[in-house]
Design an enzyme around this catalytic site. Structure first.
Site, PDB file in Angstrom:
ATOM      1  N   LYS A  75       0.836  -1.203   0.000  1.00 58.52           N
ATOM      2  CA  LYS A  75       0.000   0.000   0.000  1.00 58.52           C
ATOM      3  C   LYS A  75       0.870   1.251   0.000  1.00 58.52           C
ATOM      4  O   LYS A  75       1.889   1.295   0.702  1.00 58.52           O
ATOM      5  CB  LYS A  75      -0.884  -0.045   1.247  1.00 58.52           C
ATOM      6  CG  LYS A  75      -1.951   1.017   1.349  1.00 58.52           C
ATOM      7  CD  LYS A  75      -2.788   0.769   2.609  1.00 58.52           C
ATOM      8  CE  LYS A  75      -3.886   1.781   2.811  1.00 58.52           C
ATOM      9  NZ  LYS A  75      -4.709   1.482   4.008  1.00 58.52           N
ATOM     10  N   SER A 150      -9.592   1.368   3.205  1.00 63.49           N
ATOM     11  CA  SER A 150      -8.785   2.141   2.287  1.00 63.49           C
ATOM     12  C   SER A 150      -7.726   1.320   1.541  1.00 63.49           C
ATOM     13  O   SER A 150      -7.173   1.793   0.563  1.00 63.49           O
ATOM     14  CB  SER A 150      -8.064   3.251   3.058  1.00 63.49           C
ATOM     15  OG  SER A 150      -7.200   2.684   4.039  1.00 63.49           O
ATOM     16  N   SER A 174      -9.605  -0.926   7.416  1.00 62.77           N
ATOM     17  CA  SER A 174      -9.103  -0.815   6.044  1.00 62.77           C
ATOM     18  C   SER A 174      -8.402  -2.037   5.474  1.00 62.77           C
ATOM     19  O   SER A 174      -8.062  -2.043   4.291  1.00 62.77           O
ATOM     20  CB  SER A 174      -8.171   0.382   5.926  1.00 62.77           C
ATOM     21  OG  SER A 174      -8.925   1.552   5.822  1.00 62.77           O
TER      22      SER A 174
HETATM   23  N1  GLN Z   1     -13.039   3.386   6.522  1.00 66.47           N
HETATM   24  C1  GLN Z   1     -12.487   3.875   7.740  1.00 66.47           C
HETATM   25  C2  GLN Z   1     -12.260   5.353   7.643  1.00 66.47           C
HETATM   26  O1  GLN Z   1     -12.644   5.909   6.686  1.00 66.47           O
HETATM   27  C3  GLN Z   1     -11.233   3.142   8.078  1.00 66.47           C
HETATM   28  C4  GLN Z   1     -10.036   3.661   7.393  1.00 66.47           C
HETATM   29  C5  GLN Z   1      -8.804   2.863   7.734  1.00 66.47           C
HETATM   30  O2  GLN Z   1      -8.872   1.832   8.403  1.00 66.47           O
HETATM   31  N2  GLN Z   1      -7.662   3.376   7.317  1.00 66.47           N
HETATM   32  O3  GLN Z   1     -11.716   5.954   8.513  1.00 66.47           O
END
Ligand code: GLN
Length: 472
Positions: A75, A150, A174
């Protein structure tokens, strides 16, 4: 896609070489990634690494390198020395990492061939990979849908068959949510199990790196390479920080029923009930538990996380880091650089976070959210004195359509089952359940297993029993 174990076997027996495996990876990327857009960058020098791995297998020099020759994707909020590290943000569009993150050092030392960096929501803020400044990634199971986020690029890279393994980060779900949407195994380790040194911080008290894979056994091999205390990250824990969490023949598994009442698609709930039945058949004990404070998880998360985001993103100001837009004076330069560099979701969270931390609101919001968090942790540890694992669906629905969730709150609700795990710091893993049908396409959905702190071995054990072994 072959598993790491299969690949390694073939490398050892000479039926395949790391150079050949990398060529397969590149072929899939060339064929599919124009449409899927899992990758932000593909690394040319992966070839040299694969060549030296091929030589090493020739010389039978592989024993100490569990990932020798294995292609992996990372990532793009994790620093790889000499490579672009963008966080999928305009503000870091041309930023080149000057050092390797600790986990990258470890993966390289284990012989992994890093083939490229993957797309993400801007600075990991989002649940669909649509907030990337470089355009969204698509779900390989149905390209009209999101891969989740994400870590959507990492999930799509594995799901489209380019790599057996990808590294993601998980602040509120994420890794697990994209694993669920893309039909993969995804593990978020105990907070502190894996070093955050060289990861772009989102919510520092919540962030952990972890693995997306096709099998639990693969995820285990890679996590074992990445984990461990690191003197560059004071929050990392040692193996004796938490009590040992033993592996058992069968487990008592708690279902927080009242937490699973609304907003879950009916067929997702049906798959979940069927999964519970299969666990009973295997001799595990399913019991109802109460976790009333978990319902406050999303509310607490959307205060704590933006508070940390607003502080962590302060460094991207066009002076210390980031693209600079010259203004009339210094303040103007800051304002212009940040106004142009950040996308709407990043701005929303910076504003929210600055607000909840401002004097007068700190006690009312941030202080309360931290208090809720402490209570959640106590509540969960109470539950773990009676059960070995807690189980929920990973997300309330399968992957949604690109552009479907314009209202940020509806996107945030996808994280309802995943954020309590980050707030309490425990490890959790998403595994594929039976698929559900949408518009004639079969879409994956996941089940989430949650273990006590330091319970990764238990997660891998149940995961192999209910997923790997059933696939075989
Ligand atoms: N979807 C969650 C957010 O928008 C988690 C994001 C993540 O785990 N980086 O914060």
């Amino acid at each position: 896609m072959k598993t790491i174990t299969q690949l390694r076997q073939q490398f050892i027996e000479g039926d395949e070489t790391p150079v050949g495996a990398l060529a397969d990876t590149m072929k899939v990327i060339n064929e599919k990634d124009t449409e899927i857009h899992a990758f932000l960058d593909v690394y040319d020098d992966a070839k040299e690494v694969a060549e030296s791995a091929t030589e090493a297998f020739g010389k039978k020099d592989y024993e100490s390198k569990p990932l020798l020759g294995v292609p992996i994707a990372v990532k793009n909020n994790i620093l790889v020395k000499g490579k672009r590290a963008t966080g999928a943000s305009r503000i870091l569009e041309n930023y080149i990492a000057s050092y390797d993150a600790t986990i990258i050092e470890k993966l390289k030392a284990a012989g992994a061939v890093i083939v490229g960096s993957t797309n993400l929501d801007e600075f990991a803020m989002g649940g669909s990979t649509e907030t990337s400044a470089f355009g969204p990634t698509k779900n390989p199971h149905d390209t009209s849908r999101v891969p989740g986020g994400s870590s959507g690029g990492s999930a799509a890279a594995v799901a489209m068959g380019a790599v057996p393994i990808a590294i993601g980060t998980d602040t509120g779900g994420s890794i697990r949510q994209p694993a669920s949407y893309c039909g993969l195994v995804g593990i978020k380790p105990t907070y502190g199990a894996v070093s955050r040194f060289g990861l772009m911080a989102m919510g520092s008290s919540l962030d952990q790196a972890g693995v997306l894979a096709n099998s639990v056994a693969d995820a285990e091999v890679v996590l074992n390479v990445m984990k461990g205390q690191d003197e560059s990250d004071m929050t990392t824990v040692s193996s004796d920080t938490y009590p040992e969490v033993p592996v058992k023949e069968t487990y008592t598994i708690g279902v927080p029923r009242s937490f699973l009442k609304d907003g879950i698609d009916r067929d997702v709930m049906e798959r979940f009930e069927a999964h519970l039945e299969s666990l009973k058949k295997d001799g595990h004990k399913i019991v109802d538990i109460e976790l009333p404070l978990f319902e406050a998880g999303l509310a607490a998360y959307y205060i704590v996380m933006p508070a940390e985001v607003s502080s962590n993103l302060a460094r991207y100001d066009g002076i210390r880091y980031g693209v600079r837009k010259e203004g009339e004076d210094l303040l103007d330069t800051y304002l212009e650089s940040r106004a142009q560099g950040f996308g709407p979701e990043a701005k929303r969270r910076i504003l929210l976070g600055t607000y909840v931390l401002s004097s007068g609101y700190y006690d009312a919001y941030y202080g309360k959210a931290e208090a809720v968090r402490t209570l959640m942790r106590e509540e969960l540890s109470q539950v773990f004195s009676n059960v070995d694992l807690v189980i929920t669906p990973t997300a309330p629905t399968p992957a949604f359509k690109l552009g479907e969730k314009e209202d940020p709150l509806s996107m945030y609700r996808q994280d309802i089952f995943t954020v309590p795990v980050n707030l309490t710091g425990v490890p959790a893993m998403s595994l594929p359940m039976e698929e559900v049908e949408r518009e004639g396409k079969m879409l994956p959905v996941g089940v989430q297993y949650i273990a006590p702190h330091n319970g990764e071995a238990r997660l891998f054990d149940i995961g192999k029993k209910v997923f790997d072994d059933r696939q075989a």
